[in-house]
Design an enzyme around this catalytic site. Structure first.
Site, PDB file in Angstrom:
ATOM      1  CB  CYS A 174      53.323  32.749  43.619  1.00  0.00           C
ATOM      2  SG  CYS A 174      51.807  33.377  43.027  1.00  0.00           S
ATOM      3  CG  ASN A 219      48.649  38.899  37.070  1.00  0.00           C
ATOM      4  OD1 ASN A 219      48.656  37.878  37.749  1.00  0.00           O
ATOM      5  ND2 ASN A 219      49.190  40.024  37.497  1.00  0.00           N
ATOM      6  N   GLY A 241      48.894  51.240  43.229  1.00  0.00           N
ATOM      7  CA  GLY A 241      48.664  51.312  44.673  1.00  0.00           C
ATOM      8  C   GLY A 241      47.780  52.466  45.069  1.00  0.00           C
ATOM      9  N   GLY A 242      46.508  52.172  45.295  1.00  0.00           N
ATOM     10  CA  GLY A 242      45.604  53.155  45.888  1.00  0.00           C
ATOM     11  C   GLY A 242      45.230  54.342  45.024  1.00  0.00           C
ATOM     12  CG  LEU A 278      46.685  34.078  43.475  1.00  0.00           C
ATOM     13  CD1 LEU A 278      48.081  33.506  43.602  1.00  0.00           C
ATOM     14  CD2 LEU A 278      46.690  35.268  42.524  1.00  0.00           C
ATOM     15  N   GLY A 283      44.868  36.843  37.800  1.00  0.00           N
ATOM     16  CA  GLY A 283      46.019  35.943  37.716  1.00  0.00           C
ATOM     17  C   GLY A 283      45.654  34.575  37.179  1.00  0.00           C
ATOM     18  CB  ALA A 343      43.257  36.029  51.873  1.00  0.00           C
TER      19      ALA A 343
HETATM   20  C1  LIG Z   1      40.593  41.374  45.193  1.00  0.00           C
HETATM   21  C2  LIG Z   1      41.977  41.519  44.641  1.00  0.00           C
HETATM   22  C3  LIG Z   1      42.505  40.509  43.841  1.00  0.00           C
HETATM   23  C4  LIG Z   1      43.803  40.629  43.301  1.00  0.00           C
HETATM   24  N1  LIG Z   1      44.290  39.642  42.510  1.00  0.00           N
HETATM   25  C5  LIG Z   1      45.536  39.763  41.961  1.00  0.00           C
HETATM   26  C6  LIG Z   1      46.048  38.772  41.068  1.00  0.00           C
HETATM   27  O1  LIG Z   1      45.381  37.789  40.739  1.00  0.00           O
HETATM   28  N2  LIG Z   1      47.316  38.940  40.584  1.00  0.00           N
HETATM   29  C7  LIG Z   1      48.083  40.047  40.892  1.00  0.00           C
HETATM   30  O2  LIG Z   1      49.207  40.169  40.407  1.00  0.00           O
HETATM   31  N3  LIG Z   1      47.590  41.018  41.707  1.00  0.00           N
HETATM   32  C8  LIG Z   1      46.357  40.904  42.232  1.00  0.00           C
HETATM   33  N4  LIG Z   1      45.863  41.896  43.058  1.00  0.00           N
HETATM   34  C9  LIG Z   1      46.704  43.073  43.354  1.00  0.00           C
HETATM   35  C10 LIG Z   1      46.314  44.283  42.506  1.00  0.00           C
HETATM   36  O3  LIG Z   1      46.469  44.015  41.120  1.00  0.00           O
HETATM   37  C11 LIG Z   1      47.140  45.537  42.893  1.00  0.00           C
HETATM   38  O4  LIG Z   1      48.509  45.267  42.683  1.00  0.00           O
HETATM   39  C12 LIG Z   1      46.938  45.931  44.354  1.00  0.00           C
HETATM   40  O5  LIG Z   1      45.594  45.750  44.748  1.00  0.00           O
HETATM   41  C13 LIG Z   1      47.349  47.397  44.632  1.00  0.00           C
HETATM   42  O6  LIG Z   1      46.605  48.301  43.846  1.00  0.00           O
HETATM   43  P1  LIG Z   1      45.269  49.077  44.385  1.00  0.00           P
HETATM   44  O7  LIG Z   1      45.629  49.673  45.704  1.00  0.00           O
HETATM   45  O8  LIG Z   1      44.931  50.063  43.326  1.00  0.00           O
HETATM   46  O9  LIG Z   1      44.224  48.009  44.533  1.00  0.00           O
HETATM   47  C14 LIG Z   1      44.564  41.789  43.589  1.00  0.00           C
HETATM   48  C15 LIG Z   1      44.024  42.800  44.395  1.00  0.00           C
HETATM   49  C16 LIG Z   1      42.749  42.687  44.914  1.00  0.00           C
HETATM   50  C17 LIG Z   1      42.207  43.800  45.758  1.00  0.00           C
END
Ligand SMILES: Cc1cc2nc3c(=O)[nH]c(=O)nc-3n(C[C@H](O)[C@H](O)[C@H](O)COP(=O)(O)O)c2cc1C
Length: 303
Positions: free
Chosen positions: A129, A99, A242-243, A73, A46, A70
């Site tokens: 946000c 992003n 998601g996952g 960003l 992001g 957490a």
């Molecule tokens: C460490 C980490 C950092 C992330 N940073 C962002 C981000 O900067 N912007 C955003 O839109 N989503 C961010 N996400 C969310 C992921 O892009 C994704 O939507 C979310 O993790 C669900 O997918 P997953 O289960 O495959 O990880 C982040 C996720 C993780 C785990």
């Protein structure tokens, strides 16, 4: 003729597999594991108007079938991204989705204006946000605010506009419809699910920020349900997130209605996962005699 590419309105991807924001950096490190240009697209960490250091540590914890983060960003800021990170991605001809997020509506607009004159193929609007001018309520939690930020960014960014939806809402379908009407070209869902883990000795949250975002296989059934419901309510393409850890997960999202998918947390445990799944999906489609990934999309029955 077999065609593996995917068209999300005006955004053409060579395949439907996208690296999810925040889990693939700016492509530099992961390039050691496979050529990043093999991805359908890369969604950057992001980007904000100014660089951000993020939250205090600890800011990541493993949980059953997932993790909570957490990070806050943390990122280099949009200008440094364009100057120092984008050139490598351009050289490798990676399809880049920027992003972005802001703390105010004006910040979102400013970043989008800057990106309009760059080479990025698309913007993915992270609306999970806090809006500092609206008492910290997240843009993505209020249908009206979600629509306004989409509409305003739409005015200043002419290429593909993807809006990333938060699952932490009462009705994701209502928000999806508003964002579609406000001019989004596609929707990506879901972002992380707000969660907490407590240390029972100290009686404090395990994450310094208190709460964080749950990701990984633990959230997949929530995401699949949300994609299936949103698919019934909108006409614009959906990108499922998601996952995802294996081929069957991608098939599940596509059947639910996702035209493309993103891989997030799995990149941390298996850095080559995206390449493996690109290959496996291609083989699967050929074996099944399908001429394009599109043939699977929205084929869900009995719902
Ligand atoms: C460490 C980490 C950092 C992330 N940073 C962002 C981000 O900067 N912007 C955003 O839109 N989503 C961010 N996400 C969310 C992921 O892009 C994704 O939507 C979310 O993790 C669900 O997918 P997953 O289960 O495959 O990880 C982040 C996720 C993780 C785990």
């Amino acid at each position: 003729m077999f065609d593996y590419s995917v068209k999300l309105k005006n955004l053409k991807l060579k395949n439907p597999v996208i690296a999810a924001s925040g889990t693939f950096g700016y492509g530099e490190e992961l390039n050691d594991f496979f050529p990043v240009e093999n991805l359908g697209a890369l969604s950057t960490k992001g980007l904000s108007l100014k660089p951000r250091l993020g939250n205090p540590m600890p800011r990541i914890i493993e949980t059953p079938s997932g993790m909570i983060n957490a990070i806050g960003l943390q990122n280099v800021g949009v200008e440094a991204f364009l100057e120092k990170k984008l050139p490598l991605l351009e050289k490798r001809q990676v399809t880049v989705i920027a992003n972005i997020f802001g703390n105010t509506l004006e910040e979102y607009i400013e970043i989008a204006k800057i990106l309009e004159s760059s080479s990025v193929a698309a913007i993915e609007l992270n609306i999970s946000c806090p809006n500092v001018k609206a008492g910290g309520m997240e843009f993505g939690n209020d249908p009206k605010m979600a629509a306004v930020v989409t509409e305003e960014v739409r005015k200043v960014f002419s290429r593909h506009l993807m809006v990333k939806l938060s699952p932490n809402v009462t009705s994701i379908v209502e928000i999806a419809k508003k964002v579609e009407a406000a001019g989004a070209d596609s929707l990506s869902l879901i972002n992380t699910v707000t969660a907490m883990v407590i240390n029972t000795q100290s009686k404090k949250p395990m994450i310094a920020n208190g709460v964080g975002g749950l990701s990984g296989p633990a959230i997949r059934p929530i995401a699949v349900r949300m994609v299936a419901q949103t698919y019934q309510a909108v006409k614009i393409p959906i990108v499922g997130i998601g996952g995802i850890t294996e081929l069957n997960d991608i098939l599940e999202f596509m059947i639910a209605g996702a035209a493309a998918i993103q891989i997030g947390t799995s990149n941390f445990t298996k850095p080559k996962i995206a390449q493996e799944l690109i290959d496996q999906l291609q083989n699967h489609l050929k074996t099944e005699g399908l001429s394009s990934p599109q043939e699977l999309v929205g084929t869900l029955e009995g719902f």
